[in-house]
Design an enzyme around this catalytic site. Structure first.
Site, PDB file in Angstrom:
ATOM      1  N   GLU A  92       0.797  -1.229   0.000  1.00 56.98           N
ATOM      2  CA  GLU A  92       0.000   0.000   0.000  1.00 56.98           C
ATOM      3  C   GLU A  92       0.830   1.280   0.000  1.00 56.98           C
ATOM      4  O   GLU A  92       0.742   2.076   0.939  1.00 56.98           O
ATOM      5  CB  GLU A  92      -0.972   0.000   1.189  1.00 56.98           C
ATOM      6  CG  GLU A  92      -1.899  -1.210   1.205  1.00 56.98           C
ATOM      7  CD  GLU A  92      -2.977  -1.137   2.290  1.00 56.98           C
ATOM      8  OE1 GLU A  92      -2.927  -0.226   3.131  1.00 56.98           O
ATOM      9  OE2 GLU A  92      -3.869  -2.004   2.280  1.00 56.98           O
ATOM     10  N   GLU A 136      -5.192  -8.706   1.206  1.00 58.82           N
ATOM     11  CA  GLU A 136      -5.838  -8.295   2.457  1.00 58.82           C
ATOM     12  C   GLU A 136      -7.322  -8.113   2.223  1.00 58.82           C
ATOM     13  O   GLU A 136      -7.725  -7.476   1.250  1.00 58.82           O
ATOM     14  CB  GLU A 136      -5.291  -6.953   2.977  1.00 58.82           C
ATOM     15  CG  GLU A 136      -3.912  -7.030   3.558  1.00 58.82           C
ATOM     16  CD  GLU A 136      -3.444  -5.687   4.131  1.00 58.82           C
ATOM     17  OE1 GLU A 136      -4.295  -4.857   4.520  1.00 58.82           O
ATOM     18  OE2 GLU A 136      -2.229  -5.477   4.155  1.00 58.82           O
TER      19      GLU A 136
HETATM   20  C1  FCB Z   1      -4.263  -2.000   5.663  1.00 60.21           C
HETATM   21  C2  FCB Z   1      -2.869  -2.326   6.159  1.00 60.21           C
HETATM   22  C3  FCB Z   1      -2.832  -3.406   7.189  1.00 60.21           C
HETATM   23  C4  FCB Z   1      -3.971  -3.304   8.172  1.00 60.21           C
HETATM   24  C5  FCB Z   1      -5.299  -3.145   7.455  1.00 60.21           C
HETATM   25  C6  FCB Z   1      -6.483  -3.063   8.364  1.00 60.21           C
HETATM   26  O1  FCB Z   1      -4.287  -0.711   5.149  1.00 60.21           O
HETATM   27  O2  FCB Z   1      -2.058  -2.726   5.070  1.00 60.21           O
HETATM   28  O3  FCB Z   1      -1.572  -3.366   7.806  1.00 60.21           O
HETATM   29  O4  FCB Z   1      -3.728  -2.303   9.072  1.00 60.21           O
HETATM   30  O5  FCB Z   1      -5.262  -2.031   6.623  1.00 60.21           O
END
Ligand code: FCB
Length: 452
Positions: free
Chosen positions: A166, A355
């Protein structure tokens, strides 16, 4: 029937990041990162929390891998802490740091769990911050050296590398609005930092490939929040476009097409970043996969004058919609739409959900169960949305839930729990939540080819 929608080589896993779980920030030669510094500034992190102890995963690594194995995970996504490997950011390599990840990778492989490693999940060595951090082009070169050192040690065993996690968050939250480390508040710095992050990725790609097994793949994880217009008015469509440009296209376009999206810098009222000859060729070099991080969507409504791209009006709560503890709307259709778009519009040939997950107020009564029905529902719906993207041709290769276990949620500290495993921070006890049991049953059904 959910399990049946996924091919046999699909990777089912869970994700974490170094600073969020490891603790042991002053052990075995690790030096501070920008997050140690940032968390020490009063008011920056909820209740003054920090990652000094976190989940003590640095010491509980074996047990945590055992837990993954009990859950039946096929893959594990973790991140490597640069300040453990090269504590000053450049120069001397700390053997103990490399040893830790070497043990982790071997332990995973012993359990049949495929390692996916992120090389940068936000913990920049503090020494580099003192030289301007990501606003300094030299940081990109230091990063590429660091990436090569890690690959030389682990490249024979890591299946998938992510250069960055990110970079939008590193650049915008860290340098633009300062809610993440290092806490700068200057949009121009964010744009410049973003370019140096992309350059770091581009410089590292060939060096990771040269030092990894031939079948290893190299990619990057980006956060995406699909934007939907609240109505059909021209000004709404205009502002939704601008929000999409800023939130979703800023990083994917240089990576997928070798150029920044037209109008981005004007829409943010900043100067273009200091791009040098050859940068965009490096940045736009083909990746083996794109890591997709997605939790929610945004609904945008146009104002009378065009909003600056980072200031569009987000409407909420959407009538009838449900929200997680982060205030993020649960909208699984956005994941389907996003995956199809990344395939069709950006030609991505291999996608991994790196994620996806939800924070809820989980509570533990001291027994051996934690009931989190809303997370079970969230996962069911999002994995369903993923199945539907697959059916429509999106080339999705794996899914990693965020997160394996509750952890240090950046500016939110320990108050937000994302785990499919509950962590009692007093005792470091881990308790598998109902969502963990559900996920485990899904994976079991998928392995056995039965219906869940
Ligand atoms: C993302 C991050 C991760 C976590 C999630 C909830 O932005 O990459 O580390 O904090 O959000």
């Amino acid at each position: 029937a959910l399990a049946r929608a996924f091919p046999k080589n699909f990777v089912w896993g869970a994700a974490t990041a170094a600073y969020q779980i490891e603790g042991a920030t002053q052990e075995d030669g690790r030096e501070p990162s920008i997050w140690d510094m940032f968390a020490a500034i009063p008011g920056k992190v909820h209740q003054g929390d920090n990652g000094a102890i976190a989940n003590n995963h640095y010491h509980l690594m074996q047990e945590d891998v055992e837990l993954m194995s009990r859950l039946g995970l096929g893959g594990y996504r973790f991140s490597i802490a640069w300040p453990r490997i090269i504590p000053q950011g450049r120069g001397a390599v700390n053997a103990a740091g490399l040893d830790f990840y070497d043990r982790l990778v071997d332990t995973l492989l012993t359990k049949g769990i495929t390692p996916f490693a992120t090389l940068y999940h936000w913990d920049l060595p503090l020494a580099l911050h003192q030289e301007g951090g990501w606003t300094n082009r030299d940081t990109a070169y230091a990063y590429a050296d660091y990436a090569e050192i890690v690959a030389r040690r682990l490249g024979d065993r890591v299946a998938g590398w992510m250069t960055l996690n990110e970079p939008w968050c590193s650049a915008y939250l860290g340098y633009g609005i300062g809610i993440h480390a290092p806490g700068e508040q200057d949009l121009q710095q964010a744009i410049d930092a973003g370019h140096h992050l992309l350059l770091a990725h581009g410089l590292a790609l060939p060096r990771l490939r040269a030092n990894s097994a031939p079948n290893a793949s190299v990619g990057i994880s980006l956060n995406f929040t699909p934007i939907y217009p609240a109505d059909e008015r021209a000004e709404t469509l205009r502002d939704a476009e601008r929000a999409d440009l800023f939130v979703n296209r800023w990083f994917i376009e240089p990576l997928a097409r070798g150029q920044y999206p037209g109008g981005l810098f004007a829409a943010l009222e900043v100067e273009p970043p200091p791009v040098q000859a050859g940068d965009l060729e490096l940045i736009g070099a083909p990746i083996d996969f794109l890591g997709v991080n997605n939790y929610t969507r945004d609904v945008v409504r146009g104002g009378t004058t065009p909003a600056r791209a980072d200031e569009s009006i987000k409407v909420g709560p959407v009538p009838g919609a449900c929200y997680t503890e982060m205030g993020w709307e649960i909208y699984p259709q956005a994941l389907t739409d996003l995956l199809i778009r990344l395939h069709r519009e950006y030609g991505m040939q291999a996608l991994y959900i790196m994620e996806n997950g939800a924070a809820f107020k989980d509570s533990w009564d001291g027994g051996d169960q934690v009931h989190d029905p809303r997370r079970v529902a969230y996962m069911q719906e999002y994995i369903g949305a993923l199945a539907s993207a697959l059916e429509q041709g999106a080339p999705v290769r794996g899914y990693f839930v965020w997160s394996l276990m509750d952890n240090f949620e950046w500016a939110e500290g320990y108050a937000k729990r994302f785990g499919i495993v509950y962590v009692d921070y007093q005792t470091q006890r881990r308790i598998i939540k109902d969502s963990g049991l559900w996920y485990s049953a899904l994976l079991e059904a998928w392995r056995a080819n039965t219906v869940l």
